[in-house]
Design an enzyme around this catalytic site. Sequence first.
Site, PDB file in Angstrom:
ATOM      1  N   LEU A 272       0.810  -1.222   0.000  1.00 35.32           N
ATOM      2  CA  LEU A 272       0.000   0.000   0.000  1.00 35.32           C
ATOM      3  C   LEU A 272       0.841   1.269   0.000  1.00 35.32           C
ATOM      4  O   LEU A 272       0.299   2.368   0.030  1.00 35.32           O
ATOM      5  CB  LEU A 272      -0.916   0.011   1.242  1.00 35.32           C
ATOM      6  CG  LEU A 272      -1.923  -1.135   1.341  1.00 35.32           C
ATOM      7  CD1 LEU A 272      -2.648  -1.081   2.683  1.00 35.32           C
ATOM      8  CD2 LEU A 272      -2.934  -1.056   0.209  1.00 35.32           C
ATOM      9  N   ARG A 273       2.175   1.099  -0.013  1.00 32.18           N
ATOM     10  CA  ARG A 273       3.030   2.273   0.089  1.00 32.18           C
ATOM     11  C   ARG A 273       2.859   3.200  -1.110  1.00 32.18           C
ATOM     12  O   ARG A 273       2.979   4.422  -0.997  1.00 32.18           O
ATOM     13  CB  ARG A 273       4.488   1.845   0.242  1.00 32.18           C
ATOM     14  CG  ARG A 273       5.412   2.982   0.661  1.00 32.18           C
ATOM     15  CD  ARG A 273       6.814   2.492   0.954  1.00 32.18           C
ATOM     16  NE  ARG A 273       6.878   1.850   2.264  1.00 32.18           N
ATOM     17  CZ  ARG A 273       7.259   0.610   2.483  1.00 32.18           C
ATOM     18  NH1 ARG A 273       7.575  -0.162   1.464  1.00 32.18           N
ATOM     19  NH2 ARG A 273       7.303   0.111   3.693  1.00 32.18           N
ATOM     20  N   GLY A 274       2.553   2.644  -2.269  1.00 33.72           N
ATOM     21  CA  GLY A 274       2.412   3.449  -3.471  1.00 33.72           C
ATOM     22  C   GLY A 274       1.304   4.475  -3.372  1.00 33.72           C
ATOM     23  O   GLY A 274       1.515   5.675  -3.580  1.00 33.72           O
TER      24      GLY A 274
END
Length: 334
Positions: A272-274
């Site tokens: 989910l970092r993007g």
Amino acid sequence: MKTPFPFSAIVGQEQMKRAMILTAIDPGIGGVLVFGDRGTGKSTAVRALAALLPPISVVRGCPVNSSDPADCPDWAHASETDLVERPTPVVDLPLGVTEDRVTGALDIERALTRGEKAFEPGLLARANRGYLYIDEVNLLEDHIVDLLLDVAQSGLNAVEREGLSIRHDARFVLVGSGNPEEGELRPQLLDRFGLSVEVTSPDTIDERIEVIRRRTAFENETDHFLARWQAEDATLRESILAARAALSNTETPDNILRDCAQLSMTLGADGLRGELTLLRAARAYAAFSSAEQITRDHLRSIAPIALSHRLRRDPLDEAGSVARVSRAVVDVLG
């Protein structure tokens, strides 16, 4: 100390300058990775941006640049309580650096001469509230890069060795640069950088001539050149400070959250970092643009630098990562 080249006077490289401005507005974005040709202004831009920012107030004698005497760590034994102004720190991290030099270690001299167990701060202490710059980051040992990314994300440096148990603030913007011809970073490390930019040498005669003209003027007529660009740097500084103040009030509509998630899913980005970084960078860009809320235009501008380095390699797709992100932006955002 030599005066840095003015940030506003850097020719071209708009994506790189935008990425660095966004991290100045919101350091929590997670740093910038700049890959490209030698001599394209990577280190010049870092030092120029730090010089453009207003000086920071620090406790005199505090090794971690604390702004409040109460925050200066006990092990520093800082007896002063008055504040002094210093330029925003830019600390260079050399290749071959040891972990002790980065994080800090036992002060051997004091241990031998006085029999005292004392802590000698490292580069992370000096970089607190500033920038930590790594040239040729792709040649740095992976465990050092891992350590730096962990500290940059947590904002805390913890040292547990040689009978020492030390913790101090280490909030800095990590900027790494390198030449892809000399090796690439592991995908796991790439993903940990907030933004990534690919820079190339200017491809027009006019741009190259302007680079030569400005660099020559800076070296031979320094005072006149700096005075000429002072107003533009001052305007940019005020815009960055205004964006910092407006950041918390910049609204995020629900459709923007959906767009961020859909872009990451369409591109097949892991984790989910993007989308979290895309949203944070888009908010900073909206604040910098004096917008009250994030729009799709902000996402379009930020998506290539927030997502291109998070893609899995596709052997059936010869297009570069930036081109793949651009295609996904068109598909999702229209």
